[in-house]
Motif scaffolding. Sequence first.
Motif, PDB file in Angstrom:
ATOM      1  N   ALA A   1       0.920  -1.190   0.105  1.00  0.00           N
ATOM      2  CA  ALA A   1       0.066   0.006  -0.012  1.00  0.00           C
ATOM      3  C   ALA A   1       0.962   1.200  -0.069  1.00  0.00           C
ATOM      4  O   ALA A   1       0.396   2.157  -0.588  1.00  0.00           O
ATOM      5  CB  ALA A   1      -0.844   0.045   1.333  1.00  0.00           C
TER       6      ALA A   1
ATOM      7  N   ILE B   1      -9.274   2.816  -5.479  1.00  0.00           N
ATOM      8  CA  ILE B   1      -9.110   1.548  -4.885  1.00  0.00           C
ATOM      9  C   ILE B   1     -10.492   1.106  -4.590  1.00  0.00           C
ATOM     10  O   ILE B   1     -11.267   1.692  -4.355  1.00  0.00           O
ATOM     11  CB  ILE B   1      -8.633   2.057  -3.212  1.00  0.00           C
TER      12      ILE B   1
ATOM     13  N   LEU C   1      -5.575  -1.416   2.556  1.00  0.00           N
ATOM     14  CA  LEU C   1      -6.425  -0.617   1.587  1.00  0.00           C
ATOM     15  C   LEU C   1      -7.240   0.452   2.393  1.00  0.00           C
ATOM     16  O   LEU C   1      -7.349   1.555   1.814  1.00  0.00           O
ATOM     17  CB  LEU C   1      -7.392  -1.587   0.963  1.00  0.00           C
TER      18      LEU C   1
ATOM     19  N   LEU D   1      -5.202   3.513   2.431  1.00  0.00           N
ATOM     20  CA  LEU D   1      -5.116   4.329   1.305  1.00  0.00           C
ATOM     21  C   LEU D   1      -6.486   5.254   1.051  1.00  0.00           C
ATOM     22  O   LEU D   1      -6.189   5.960   0.080  1.00  0.00           O
ATOM     23  CB  LEU D   1      -4.876   3.415   0.065  1.00  0.00           C
TER      24      LEU D   1
END
Length: 450
Positions: free
Chosen positions: A173, A201, A265, A268
């Motif tokens: 990431a 994403i 994730l 992000l």
Amino acid sequence: ASPTPAQLGRQVDTLMALSSRCLVTLLILGAQQPCVRAHTATPKAAGTTRKPRAGRSEVRDATLIFDDVWMHLSSQYGGETQFAFPKEIIWLNGAPGAGKTTNTGFIREERSILAEPLVVSSLLLTPEFQALKDQGFLVGDKEVTQAVFEELMKPQYQAGVVVDGFPRTHAQAAICRMLHDRLNRLHRSHRDHFLRPVFRIVVLYVDEATSVSRQMMRGKAAEVHNHKVRETGQGQLMETRATDKDETLATRRYKTFIESTYSALQALGIHFIYNLIDAGGAVEQVRKNIEQEMQYQSSIELNPETFDIISDLELASEVTMNARQRLVRRMDQYALQFPGKFTEVVGLLKSDIYPVIHQHAVSGRCSYVSHDSAFLDGLAVQMAIDVLSERGFRVSSEPVVRGTKFDIQWSPPDKLGSTRLDNRMSAAKRAILDYASPGSNKSGRRHAEL
């Protein structure tokens, strides 16, 4: 001459300072050495010994990996200015059994991406990597990063690509963010060659019970299919994963996703467009969820300079918002401020345009060119459009030679001219059903005759 006590003291201080500096240097080198060894290990060792790390160590690892891969690619392509990464990259991840293969097509269609998805697992098919995946573990970050970056350089992905299965760890990431920062820097310094990167994403999410159940079902379906292929000799064998046969491994695979991939994730989400999609329902429901999440967003996808130029123009949804209320307000103003002209326009609509509408009532549309001098005035044209719109018509106008053309549409009547035929067909069907019904007297008589 022998040195004085003051000179001896200064020499001792100098030696102690040098010794301290040497000791600090040795300590720094000793602390860095294990980190270097960890990234030069074989893929199998990296995958089996690496444990989740957090904070500065992860960022340090990601920086080392990114810089190493970037330098390797720079030497391979003749400098970073020769790179050609895609304009839009959709980083797709999902829980095991979330249906990434099925839903990738919906995502590509929604984003108008023609290239086939870049499936990271297909890049890692060596025996060492396969053994790690069969045990529910992840492959080393450096090996995955280099394979993904090299694949992204290929020409077929330049307009946009869906990357299935990256990033999956906190280090990956961080590498994803470093790639975005580096591409942005290249965009600022070489605008003619590098477009502003757009990263999304996308996470397809299901709960643990659904994930394990779907993995087991997938494994059973693959076994049935492969058995049929072996018996008949027709078709191709499907890949069977060890995690699709063992609930313990399937559960471990899901927990690896939650503990490593999902949390990475989420980090992000504050930097890129983040779409969390519920994939636990039926296929059509998941598709609707994808359509809602993947809508175009100009403020994010356009260059800031481009968006600043066009942002003063209203969106279609903003133009039509409260349009009915504004229409009513305008018509009230016509009646109060311009009663004579308003009455004249309504009279022209009744005498000239409505007869044409009646002639074409069945078709649902008509055009009329008025040569009346009243419609050479823009206010009168707007009055006519507003009145017809209030009456339920959809109207547009354009100036023509010595006049104004009105294009008028409305909803035509349904099933006009087919009612009698439909009634006769329905009656015939009922007669046939009555005749064939087992409890019918007609049916009994017919059977007796036979």
